[in-house]
Enzyme design. Sequence first.
Site, PDB file in Angstrom:
ATOM      1  N   TYR A 162      -2.559  15.145   2.986  1.00 19.03           N
ATOM      2  CA  TYR A 162      -2.084  13.736   2.573  1.00 19.03           C
ATOM      3  C   TYR A 162      -2.765  13.348   1.189  1.00 19.03           C
ATOM      4  O   TYR A 162      -4.371  12.786   1.000  1.00 19.03           O
ATOM      5  CB  TYR A 162      -2.674  12.394   4.052  1.00 19.03           C
ATOM      6  CG  TYR A 162      -1.695  11.197   3.159  1.00 19.03           C
ATOM      7  CD1 TYR A 162      -0.725  11.595   2.678  1.00 19.03           C
ATOM      8  CD2 TYR A 162      -1.949  10.253   3.279  1.00 19.03           C
ATOM      9  CE1 TYR A 162       0.266   9.635   2.280  1.00 19.03           C
ATOM     10  CE2 TYR A 162      -2.170   9.424   3.195  1.00 19.03           C
ATOM     11  CZ  TYR A 162      -0.694   8.805   2.323  1.00 19.03           C
ATOM     12  OH  TYR A 162      -0.446   8.278   2.185  1.00 19.03           O
TER      13      TYR A 162
ATOM     14  N   ARG B 267       1.055  -1.258   0.096  1.00 21.75           N
ATOM     15  CA  ARG B 267      -0.010   0.040  -0.286  1.00 21.75           C
ATOM     16  C   ARG B 267       0.330   1.171   0.132  1.00 21.75           C
ATOM     17  O   ARG B 267       2.244   1.117  -0.887  1.00 21.75           O
ATOM     18  CB  ARG B 267      -0.940  -0.214   1.023  1.00 21.75           C
ATOM     19  CG  ARG B 267      -2.281  -0.990   0.995  1.00 21.75           C
ATOM     20  CD  ARG B 267      -2.739  -1.124   2.491  1.00 21.75           C
ATOM     21  NE  ARG B 267      -4.110  -1.787   2.125  1.00 21.75           N
ATOM     22  CZ  ARG B 267      -5.230  -2.154   2.606  1.00 21.75           C
ATOM     23  NH1 ARG B 267      -5.553  -1.771   3.760  1.00 21.75           N
ATOM     24  NH2 ARG B 267      -6.361  -2.884   2.010  1.00 21.75           N
ATOM     25  N   SER B 268       0.349   2.048   1.225  1.00 23.92           N
ATOM     26  CA  SER B 268       1.613   3.661   0.942  1.00 23.92           C
ATOM     27  C   SER B 268       2.966   3.691   1.350  1.00 23.92           C
ATOM     28  O   SER B 268       3.125   4.715   0.941  1.00 23.92           O
ATOM     29  CB  SER B 268       0.519   4.501   1.401  1.00 23.92           C
ATOM     30  OG  SER B 268      -0.296   4.591   1.266  1.00 23.92           O
ATOM     31  N   ALA B 269       3.245   1.945   1.619  1.00 26.86           N
ATOM     32  CA  ALA B 269       4.781   2.463   2.417  1.00 26.86           C
ATOM     33  C   ALA B 269       5.142   1.562   0.262  1.00 26.86           C
ATOM     34  O   ALA B 269       6.699   2.562   0.734  1.00 26.86           O
ATOM     35  CB  ALA B 269       4.981   0.919   2.838  1.00 26.86           C
TER      36      ALA B 269
ATOM     37  N   LYS C 274       5.099   4.939  -1.594  1.00 23.98           N
ATOM     38  CA  LYS C 274       5.303   6.017  -1.624  1.00 23.98           C
ATOM     39  C   LYS C 274       6.383   6.492  -1.677  1.00 23.98           C
ATOM     40  O   LYS C 274       7.470   7.254  -1.863  1.00 23.98           O
ATOM     41  CB  LYS C 274       4.870   6.615  -1.066  1.00 23.98           C
ATOM     42  CG  LYS C 274       3.058   7.410  -1.413  1.00 23.98           C
ATOM     43  CD  LYS C 274       2.362   8.163  -0.235  1.00 23.98           C
ATOM     44  CE  LYS C 274       1.006   7.787  -0.979  1.00 23.98           C
ATOM     45  NZ  LYS C 274      -0.334   7.566  -1.057  1.00 23.98           N
TER      46      LYS C 274
END
Length: 416
Positions: A184, A94-96, A98
């Site tokens: 965010y 997921r957003s890791a 980014k």
Amino acid sequence: MDVQGTVAAGFEPVREAFRRNFEQRGEAGAAVSVYRDGTKVVDLWAGAKHADSTDSTDSTDSGSDSVSGDGDDSGNSGTTGPTPWTADTAQVVRSATKGVAAAVPLLLHQRGLLDLDAPVATYWPDFKAAGKDRVTVRQMLAHRAGVPVLDRRLTLAEAIDLGASTRAIAAQAPIWEPGTAHGYHAHTFSWLLSGLVHQVTGRTIGRWVAEEIADPLGLELWIGLPPEQTHRVGRVGVAPETEPADSPALKIRPKPAVTAAYGDPESLTRRAFDVIETRPDENDPAYLAAELPGSAGVATARALARFYAATLGPVDGGGARLFDPETLALARTEESAGPDRVLVVGTRFGLGYMLHGAAAPFLGAGSFGHPGRGGSLGFADPETGVAFGYVTNGMRKTVTADPRAQALVRAVRSVL
């Protein structure tokens, strides 16, 4: 619980914390890896490859490359049960994602190909539409561009299509004056960064990461999973919200404003997370093959930790340093801080990276990295030379500070 893998002398508390996550926090399958000064000191995995562990397969599926830790490596022929998590199991983070993707514009800047203070429209002319002509690359990376939502939600097909998604974000008007606040950009970060990198390099961001970061460093990490790697990925599911009685997580209660924001479909919070019409199926190989640098990366814990170790310096096995000292300083320099218009609580951001703070506790004041909603976490701490990676198939409701990841971080801190 059979915990597989290795820990260096002195790092045994990390293994014990990892085991307790299974015994007390309902972990289904997970892995954690830690590097210090470029050398791997923790590499652990355990549990089932699939969170919904209903399959019954020969456990020789675990492969012959598992490193035996404490306990048997589950390679006995004829034994049946849930497919075990193995040394090479990867997971959607997921957003890791980014945190890995944020390295791309910083490396382009390091190579003299991207001016962080130039308007995004310098490289991507269509982006100047609807009042965004003065939005700088720096503002975009620091979640200050003012486009965390779209006026029209995208279909899933549009969301994973580079042309359709980048046209939509380029046409979008900001909902606040760019540069005056931060919030965010949960999903729109994917399309902002994809559009910019494609305009500057002529390559998709997934291809750039593969050719310039993952392949040189030997990382089991993809933004756009190749079909031949699909078999390595564990299925995600919902993890139980259980905590031991003495858990620090029980002392942290969600703020009423946060709960209200997530419960209100008209709030900026919900709109930012629901900008795609249909919730993606993260177990669908087609979704994992999409090059979404904000949400759909796939990695092993070892790859996340090794990536962050390379931002600090050379890594074992011949991996060269990614960031020079000036770029490392850029990654961890605060660009946004205070009330987050999307997450509601106070957050801190550098250039694409979350910085250590109450919303995203890492190892220390100088740490930078990125969590993934539901559990995963990767970060670097320059002061101690530590790089950390954790991935899980049991997704929880947490957006930033997952109790399982935090238990592991506390164990690392106790060792140091």
